[in-house]
Design a protein around this motif. Structure first.
Motif, PDB file in Angstrom:
ATOM      1  N   LEU A 109      29.699  81.035 -21.720  1.00 42.73           N
ATOM      2  CA  LEU A 109      29.916  82.486 -21.764  1.00 42.73           C
ATOM      3  C   LEU A 109      31.398  82.838 -21.662  1.00 42.73           C
ATOM      4  N   ARG A 110      32.128  82.143 -20.785  1.00 38.86           N
ATOM      5  CA  ARG A 110      33.574  82.387 -20.666  1.00 38.86           C
ATOM      6  C   ARG A 110      34.280  82.070 -21.989  1.00 38.86           C
ATOM      7  N   ALA A 129      32.653  88.984 -19.941  1.00 36.91           N
ATOM      8  CA  ALA A 129      33.250  89.477 -18.691  1.00 36.91           C
ATOM      9  C   ALA A 129      32.253  89.301 -17.553  1.00 36.91           C
ATOM     10  N   PHE A 130      32.727  88.836 -16.416  1.00 31.54           N
ATOM     11  CA  PHE A 130      31.872  88.595 -15.256  1.00 31.54           C
ATOM     12  C   PHE A 130      32.214  89.570 -14.132  1.00 31.54           C
ATOM     13  N   ARG A 131      31.203  89.941 -13.354  1.00 32.89           N
ATOM     14  CA  ARG A 131      31.425  90.763 -12.163  1.00 32.89           C
ATOM     15  C   ARG A 131      31.707  89.908 -10.939  1.00 32.89           C
ATOM     16  N   LEU A 148      26.727  87.361 -12.454  1.00 29.11           N
ATOM     17  CA  LEU A 148      26.522  88.608 -13.186  1.00 29.11           C
ATOM     18  C   LEU A 148      27.547  88.718 -14.314  1.00 29.11           C
ATOM     19  N   VAL A 149      27.054  88.836 -15.544  1.00 33.51           N
ATOM     20  CA  VAL A 149      27.892  89.011 -16.721  1.00 33.51           C
ATOM     21  C   VAL A 149      27.669  90.439 -17.224  1.00 33.51           C
ATOM     22  N   GLN A 150      28.702  91.021 -17.832  1.00 29.31           N
ATOM     23  CA  GLN A 150      28.603  92.385 -18.325  1.00 29.31           C
ATOM     24  C   GLN A 150      28.575  92.409 -19.844  1.00 29.31           C
ATOM     25  N   ASP A 151      27.741  93.307 -20.404  1.00 31.23           N
ATOM     26  CA  ASP A 151      27.764  93.514 -21.844  1.00 31.23           C
ATOM     27  C   ASP A 151      28.958  94.413 -22.176  1.00 31.23           C
ATOM     28  N   PRO A 152      29.227  94.686 -23.453  1.00 34.32           N
ATOM     29  CA  PRO A 152      30.418  95.464 -23.801  1.00 34.32           C
ATOM     30  C   PRO A 152      30.461  96.870 -23.190  1.00 34.32           C
ATOM     31  N   SER A 153      29.324  97.405 -22.745  1.00 30.76           N
ATOM     32  CA  SER A 153      29.284  98.739 -22.143  1.00 30.76           C
ATOM     33  C   SER A 153      29.291  98.704 -20.624  1.00 30.76           C
ATOM     34  N   ASN A 190      26.875  97.116 -18.790  1.00 26.35           N
ATOM     35  CA  ASN A 190      25.544  96.824 -18.249  1.00 26.35           C
ATOM     36  C   ASN A 190      25.523  95.392 -17.755  1.00 26.35           C
ATOM     37  N   VAL A 191      24.785  95.158 -16.697  1.00 26.61           N
ATOM     38  CA  VAL A 191      24.780  93.842 -16.056  1.00 26.61           C
ATOM     39  C   VAL A 191      23.605  92.999 -16.540  1.00 26.61           C
ATOM     40  N   VAL A 192      23.885  91.722 -16.782  1.00 29.20           N
ATOM     41  CA  VAL A 192      22.867  90.713 -17.082  1.00 29.20           C
ATOM     42  C   VAL A 192      23.041  89.613 -16.042  1.00 29.20           C
ATOM     43  N   GLU A 193      21.969  89.325 -15.318  1.00 28.07           N
ATOM     44  CA  GLU A 193      22.016  88.254 -14.316  1.00 28.07           C
ATOM     45  C   GLU A 193      21.605  86.941 -14.968  1.00 28.07           C
ATOM     46  N   ILE A 194      22.453  85.938 -14.839  1.00 24.26           N
ATOM     47  CA  ILE A 194      22.151  84.583 -15.291  1.00 24.26           C
ATOM     48  C   ILE A 194      21.744  83.817 -14.037  1.00 24.26           C
TER      49      ILE A 194
END
Length: 127
Positions: A89-90, A95-97, A110-115, A117-121
């Motif tokens: 992903l990097r 982008a990561f939180r 936690l990774v962020q989409d372009p807007s 929004n958070v996606v938990e891996i």
């Protein structure tokens, strides 16, 4: 949609950028693309509705509040190798939180989409 499909709506700033992120970075497939207003993508049994500012879901509420992206609610994607997934992903520019955290059930990041929004891996702990 079959009965096993779960649908989640994310408000996004840019539908095209979001479709690109979810398909090329997180492995979703496009179901419908009505950009710039709306698109939906699928990964397994998850259907993710990506609603832009011009979509019906983006219309102001009676009190004037306007739906927008971000927040802490999130979809949860399970992986077998979180360290390898973070590296991938990097390299893709995600982008990561936070950094990877370990807890009683496994490890998450936690990774962020372009807007935003958070996606938990998440990599579950093997018992």
């Amino acid at each position: 949609m079959d009965e096993g499909t779960v649908s989640v709506r994310y408000m996004v700033d840019d539908v095209e950028a979001s479709v690109a992120f979810y398909t090329s970075v997180l492995g979703f497939e496009v179901l419908n693309d009505f950009a710039p207003a709306f698109a939906d993508v699928r990964r397994g049994n998850l259907r993710l509705l990506l609603s832009g500012p011009t979509s019906s879901a983006g219309r102001p509420m009676p009190d004037g509040a306007v739906p927008g992206p971000g927040g802490w609610n999130r979809i949860h994607l399970i992986v077998d190798d979180i360290d390898g997934e973070v590296e991938r992903l990097r390299a893709a520019g995600a982008a990561f939180r936070n950094d990877v955290l370990s807890g009683p059930g496994g490890s998450q990041v936690l990774v962020q989409d372009p807007s935003g929004n958070v996606v938990e891996i998440f990599e579950p702990r093997i018992a």
